[in-house]
Design a protein around this motif. Structure first.
Motif, PDB file in Angstrom:
ATOM      1  N   ASN A   3     123.771  79.413   1.195  1.00 23.13           N
ATOM      2  CA  ASN A   3     123.600  80.675   0.682  1.00 23.13           C
ATOM      3  C   ASN A   3     124.077  81.489  -0.574  1.00 23.13           C
ATOM      4  O   ASN A   3     124.420  80.494  -1.519  1.00 23.13           O
ATOM      5  CB  ASN A   3     124.903  81.407   0.932  1.00 23.13           C
ATOM      6  CG  ASN A   3     124.023  81.154   2.783  1.00 23.13           C
ATOM      7  OD1 ASN A   3     123.389  81.709   3.554  1.00 23.13           O
ATOM      8  ND2 ASN A   3     125.367  82.008   3.914  1.00 23.13           N
ATOM      9  N   PHE A   4     122.637  81.304  -1.114  1.00 19.11           N
ATOM     10  CA  PHE A   4     123.081  82.115  -2.714  1.00 19.11           C
ATOM     11  C   PHE A   4     123.649  83.395  -3.649  1.00 19.11           C
ATOM     12  O   PHE A   4     122.741  84.343  -3.044  1.00 19.11           O
ATOM     13  CB  PHE A   4     121.461  82.232  -3.149  1.00 19.11           C
ATOM     14  CG  PHE A   4     120.750  80.567  -2.479  1.00 19.11           C
ATOM     15  CD1 PHE A   4     121.138  79.558  -3.289  1.00 19.11           C
ATOM     16  CD2 PHE A   4     119.559  80.705  -2.099  1.00 19.11           C
ATOM     17  CE1 PHE A   4     120.498  78.431  -2.807  1.00 19.11           C
ATOM     18  CE2 PHE A   4     118.917  79.628  -1.413  1.00 19.11           C
ATOM     19  CZ  PHE A   4     119.490  78.485  -2.028  1.00 19.11           C
ATOM     20  N   LEU A   5     124.442  83.409  -3.232  1.00 17.97           N
ATOM     21  CA  LEU A   5     124.747  85.107  -3.423  1.00 17.97           C
ATOM     22  C   LEU A   5     126.194  84.616  -5.268  1.00 17.97           C
ATOM     23  O   LEU A   5     126.684  83.130  -5.484  1.00 17.97           O
ATOM     24  CB  LEU A   5     126.619  84.945  -3.077  1.00 17.97           C
ATOM     25  CG  LEU A   5     126.080  84.912  -0.993  1.00 17.97           C
ATOM     26  CD1 LEU A   5     126.843  85.244   0.094  1.00 17.97           C
ATOM     27  CD2 LEU A   5     124.809  86.534  -0.759  1.00 17.97           C
ATOM     28  N   TYR A 189     118.339  72.837  -5.209  1.00 22.86           N
ATOM     29  CA  TYR A 189     119.428  74.341  -5.155  1.00 22.86           C
ATOM     30  C   TYR A 189     119.557  75.660  -6.503  1.00 22.86           C
ATOM     31  O   TYR A 189     120.147  76.477  -6.416  1.00 22.86           O
ATOM     32  CB  TYR A 189     120.632  74.236  -5.135  1.00 22.86           C
ATOM     33  CG  TYR A 189     121.033  73.387  -3.158  1.00 22.86           C
ATOM     34  CD1 TYR A 189     120.447  74.724  -2.564  1.00 22.86           C
ATOM     35  CD2 TYR A 189     121.264  72.384  -2.760  1.00 22.86           C
ATOM     36  CE1 TYR A 189     120.212  74.033  -0.965  1.00 22.86           C
ATOM     37  CE2 TYR A 189     121.121  72.584  -1.580  1.00 22.86           C
ATOM     38  CZ  TYR A 189     120.477  73.245  -0.242  1.00 22.86           C
ATOM     39  OH  TYR A 189     120.542  73.090   0.690  1.00 22.86           O
ATOM     40  N   ALA A 192     116.731  76.954  -6.814  1.00 20.48           N
ATOM     41  CA  ALA A 192     116.898  78.719  -5.705  1.00 20.48           C
ATOM     42  C   ALA A 192     117.479  79.145  -5.988  1.00 20.48           C
ATOM     43  O   ALA A 192     117.393  80.937  -5.904  1.00 20.48           O
ATOM     44  CB  ALA A 192     117.118  77.826  -4.265  1.00 20.48           C
ATOM     45  N   ASN A 193     118.641  78.778  -6.733  1.00 21.65           N
ATOM     46  CA  ASN A 193     119.955  79.988  -7.068  1.00 21.65           C
ATOM     47  C   ASN A 193     119.063  80.968  -8.738  1.00 21.65           C
ATOM     48  O   ASN A 193     119.203  82.490  -8.652  1.00 21.65           O
ATOM     49  CB  ASN A 193     121.102  79.422  -8.033  1.00 21.65           C
ATOM     50  CG  ASN A 193     121.969  79.612  -6.364  1.00 21.65           C
ATOM     51  OD1 ASN A 193     121.893  79.873  -5.808  1.00 21.65           O
ATOM     52  ND2 ASN A 193     123.480  78.106  -6.722  1.00 21.65           N
ATOM     53  N   SER A 195     115.984  81.898  -8.592  1.00 22.23           N
ATOM     54  CA  SER A 195     114.995  82.524  -7.676  1.00 22.23           C
ATOM     55  C   SER A 195     115.470  83.468  -7.156  1.00 22.23           C
ATOM     56  O   SER A 195     114.791  84.653  -6.451  1.00 22.23           O
ATOM     57  CB  SER A 195     114.588  81.429  -6.808  1.00 22.23           C
ATOM     58  OG  SER A 195     113.285  80.596  -7.708  1.00 22.23           O
ATOM     59  N   SER A 196     117.282  83.149  -6.945  1.00 20.34           N
ATOM     60  CA  SER A 196     117.836  84.385  -5.940  1.00 20.34           C
ATOM     61  C   SER A 196     118.157  85.879  -7.140  1.00 20.34           C
ATOM     62  O   SER A 196     118.562  86.758  -6.673  1.00 20.34           O
ATOM     63  CB  SER A 196     119.041  83.532  -5.133  1.00 20.34           C
ATOM     64  OG  SER A 196     120.137  83.805  -6.529  1.00 20.34           O
ATOM     65  N   ASN A 199     112.597  86.683 -10.337  1.00 23.22           N
ATOM     66  CA  ASN A 199     111.497  86.543  -8.878  1.00 23.22           C
ATOM     67  C   ASN A 199     110.944  85.411  -9.545  1.00 23.22           C
ATOM     68  O   ASN A 199     109.616  85.971 -10.478  1.00 23.22           O
ATOM     69  CB  ASN A 199     110.862  88.030  -8.891  1.00 23.22           C
ATOM     70  CG  ASN A 199     109.892  87.754  -7.799  1.00 23.22           C
ATOM     71  OD1 ASN A 199     109.946  86.168  -7.297  1.00 23.22           O
ATOM     72  ND2 ASN A 199     108.482  88.047  -7.991  1.00 23.22           N
ATOM     73  N   ASN A 229     109.272  79.967  -2.388  1.00 23.14           N
ATOM     74  CA  ASN A 229     109.584  80.158  -4.161  1.00 23.14           C
ATOM     75  C   ASN A 229     108.767  78.632  -4.516  1.00 23.14           C
ATOM     76  O   ASN A 229     108.898  79.083  -5.431  1.00 23.14           O
ATOM     77  CB  ASN A 229     110.837  80.165  -4.202  1.00 23.14           C
ATOM     78  CG  ASN A 229     111.996  82.046  -4.122  1.00 23.14           C
ATOM     79  OD1 ASN A 229     111.208  82.878  -4.158  1.00 23.14           O
ATOM     80  ND2 ASN A 229     112.578  81.895  -3.398  1.00 23.14           N
TER      81      ASN A 229
END
Length: 669
Positions: A3-5, A189, A192-193, A195-196, A199, A229
């Motif tokens: 999860n990317f929070l 990751y 991915a973070n 990109s979270s 954009n 992504n």
């Protein structure tokens, strides 16, 4: 999938955090221990301090050139441009383009310095810089790869939970003598973070140095971690230099047929790998110029592999500075930047770069493939001090980018190297000294904002070179049609005002009987200007009156009030007169919709608070950090990008150590 929070932690330099930061160990007045006793510019280490230390790196050089004299004869200082309002009446329009045409190419080995230490520690300035493009273009593309992708391996873990490690014990004849890279899933990751938060979309490199033992793990794991992504996987980098480099033990006689067969092995491996979800996202062949693209097309490369290809890619630098970067390696005479400065300040530069690729761009359309300039910048082997980091480079990139768009390229990636290159769009600081507290944004970065707003977010923008002012190479112009109607006009002025001369007025008419349409000039147009005092300026650059700041002054956000000029038009005469300063570039928005669709009302930024952590030392190969890719150009029509091309660079050796302060900052979005 992880999860990317928020909160995500960001890397900050100690000087940003002021008195709350513990003391850190700094090597060699800025984290550099050079075994040869000199810094990149040849200044002895013992003599480097303060401003001398800064100037020792090409990224912060103090070279300011003299703007070229005005051309003789001068181009007209007032000329007319007649444009149809409807795309159907404008011949030679390009294919449709997206606003993210310009992206960034980052050498795999310097990801920690540019993007973040790991998935939990991101560089806030990097996020801010990406956001300025993404908020204008809708998204931003980033390529991770280059020469170092060829010797990279995804491993389960590394000592001390490191994300990436260099193995100096392995010599695989790497083209930049970079040690073998090991990296973990944390690497993916990290992306991915990013990109979270922004954009951002990614192109990742798959190694091709050993086709007897395929290493496809980066694609297997990226499909699972990054999902949509990931835009594509670059399979192999600059295969036309494999023989010269001896990569993977290949012989000097390595040729197109050898590559054709080995590429087939890679394609079959990908197709037969059940863990790779996307079988047809390959980016190739990424030639740097020793072979022509046609030499592959003629042996059936596209016919055989088109179903697996998503992007047909090439790489090109218009010039090289290898003799200066590697003195004593027999690379010919050192080029004086002043002597080549004028070569970048002309429309002919972009035209000459794309000319060898026009045929392949057309062939790509026949195969329904994107055609991309996958790595480019002003000059390989680090660029030219005073040229690559001047306002002239920004104008050059605006013109070059629009020329590529007109020539049916689908995008281009501006390369980012280390501290010892002068062409970086942006450069993180090399130390934790309070003297160096923020990033340095190069003038060429502003071209990415100009292109993003010129092409907009509708994904329908089509470009045409107007051959403005009787085809003057100093005053090029382009029209951009969006949703089949005229939306924007881009005007460039490569001249620097001298004795009150150099600026020009372009009188734009839209529609009218000459093109079989009704008069369509609006009551007013809005204009954004890209400006600096001269083409040689390195710091005082503005886009619509906003700036990232000068050397060591950037946090990735534009500062200052945005100023968009409103110019009243003469609807009776069907004309608008747009002044273009010398030097400068004007983006003319024909309608308010055209302007608002690409100009963000607000850009997401990343505020921080901070705590401290002890300093750590990270060992980094000097070639990877200082030069990374883009190492050689050539005298032939297709300049190369790495050692071994025409006039290619020699090897470097040694290691360096950076004193990095691991300062953490919580992110609030």
């Amino acid at each position: 999938m992880r999860n990317f929070l928020p909160p995500v932690f960001l890397l900050l330099s100690s000087s940003i955090l002021g008195q709350n930061v513990r003391a850190v160990t700094v090597y060699g007045l800025g984290g550099v221990e050079n075994p040869t006793g000199t810094f990149g510019s040849g200044i002895p280490a013992a003599t480097v301090s303060g401003s001398d230390f800064i100037a020792a790196y090409n990224a912060y050089n103090n070279v300011t050139l003299t703007p070229p004299a005005l051309p003789n004869p001068m181009p007209a200082t007032s000329f007319s441009i007649a444009l149809p309002n409807q795309a159907a009446n404008m011949p030679k329009l390009s294919i449709p383009h997206k606003g993210d045409f310009f992206g960034f190419s980052i050498e795999m080995s310097v990801v920690e310095q540019v993007i973040g230490k790991n998935a939990s520690f991101l560089q806030p300035t990097f996020l801010n810089l990406l956001a300025t493009v993404a908020d204008r273009a809708g998204s931003v593309r980033v390529r991770i790869g280059g020469n170092t992708q060829e010797i990279a391996t995804l491993v389960a873990s590394l000592p001390e939970n490191a994300m990436i490690a260099k193995d100096h014990s392995v010599d695989d004849n790497a083209p930049t003598q970079t040690p073998t890279l090991d990296f973990t899933d944390e690497f993916l990751y990290l992306f991915a973070n990013v990109s979270s938060l922004v954009n951002a979309k990614w192109y990742l490199g798959i190694p091709m140095n050993d086709t007897s033992h395929l290493r496809l793990q980066i694609a297997e794991h990226a499909d699972a971690i990054l999902g949509s992504n990931v835009l594509g996987y670059q399979v192999g980098n600059e295969p036309d230099l494999y023989g010269q480099h001896g990569l993977g033990g290949r012989p000097k006689t390595y040729n197109q047929t050898d590559y054709f067969n080995e590429f087939g092995t890679m394609v079959n491996g990908i197709n037969n790998d059940p863990q790779i979800a996307s079988k047809n996202k390959i980016v190739a062949p990424s030639l740097q110029g020793t072979w022509t693209p046609e030499s592959l097309w003629d042996i059936g490369y596209l016919n055989t592999y088109s179903s697996s290809l998503d992007v047909i890619s090439v790489e090109h630098y218009p010039e090289q500075n290898c003799a200066a970067a590697f003195p004593g390696d027999g690379l010919g005479p050192i080029i004086n930047p002043q002597d080549v400065f004028a070569d970048y300040l002309t429309h002919a530069s972009g035209q000459s770069i794309v000319q060898p690729y026009l045929n392949s761009a057309g062939i790509a359309q026949q195969y329904d493939k994107d055609f991309m300039m996958f790595e480019t910048n002003t000059a390989s082997c680090g660029g030219f001090a005073g040229v690559s980091d001047s306002f002239g480079s920004a104008l050059w990139a605006v013109d070059y980018g629009l020329q590529m768009a007109y020539s049916n390229f689908s995008g281009a990636m501006l390369h980012i190297g280390g501290q010892n290159v002068s062409y970086n769009p942006f450069t993180p600081p090399p130390t934790n000294l309070s003297l160096i507290n923020k990033w340095t944004v190069g003038p060429i970065m502003y071209s990415t904002l100009f292109l993003a707003e010129a092409l907009g977010t509708t994904n329908t923008s089509r470009v045409v070179d107007l051959a403005a002012n009787n085809g003057s190479e100093f005053t090029p112009g382009f029209a951009i049609y969006e949703n089949d109607a005229l939306a924007r006009v881009a005007l460039v002025n490569f001249m620097t005002e001298q004795n009150g001369q150099g600026a020009y007025n372009a009188t734009i008419s839209i529609g009218g009987s000459a093109v079989g349409e009704s008069n369509a000039v609006p009551a007013q147009v809005r204009v954004k200007y890209l400006l600096a005092p001269s083409v040689a300026e390195k710091n005082q650059v503005t886009w619509a009156n906003q700036t990232f700041g000068g050397r060591f002054a950037a946090d990735g956000r534009l500062s200052g009030n945005e100023v968009i000029q409103t110019i009243s038009c003469d609807q009776n005469a069907n004309t608008c007169v747009v002044p273009v300063p010398a030097p400068g570039a004007a983006l003319v928005f024909v309608s308010s919709d055209a302007q608002s669709s690409s100009d963000p009302s607000a850009t997401q930024t990343y505020a921080t608070t901070a705590v401290t952590n002890p300093a750590q030392n990270v060992n980094i190969d000097p070639t990877a950090l200082a030069n990374s890719n883009g190492r050689s150009g050539g005298t032939g029509p297709l300049a190369g990008t790495s050692k071994g091309g025409a006039n290619g660079a020699g090897r470097m050796s040694g290691s360096l150590s950076l004193g990095l302060c691991s300062i953490l900052a919580c992110l609030f979005v």
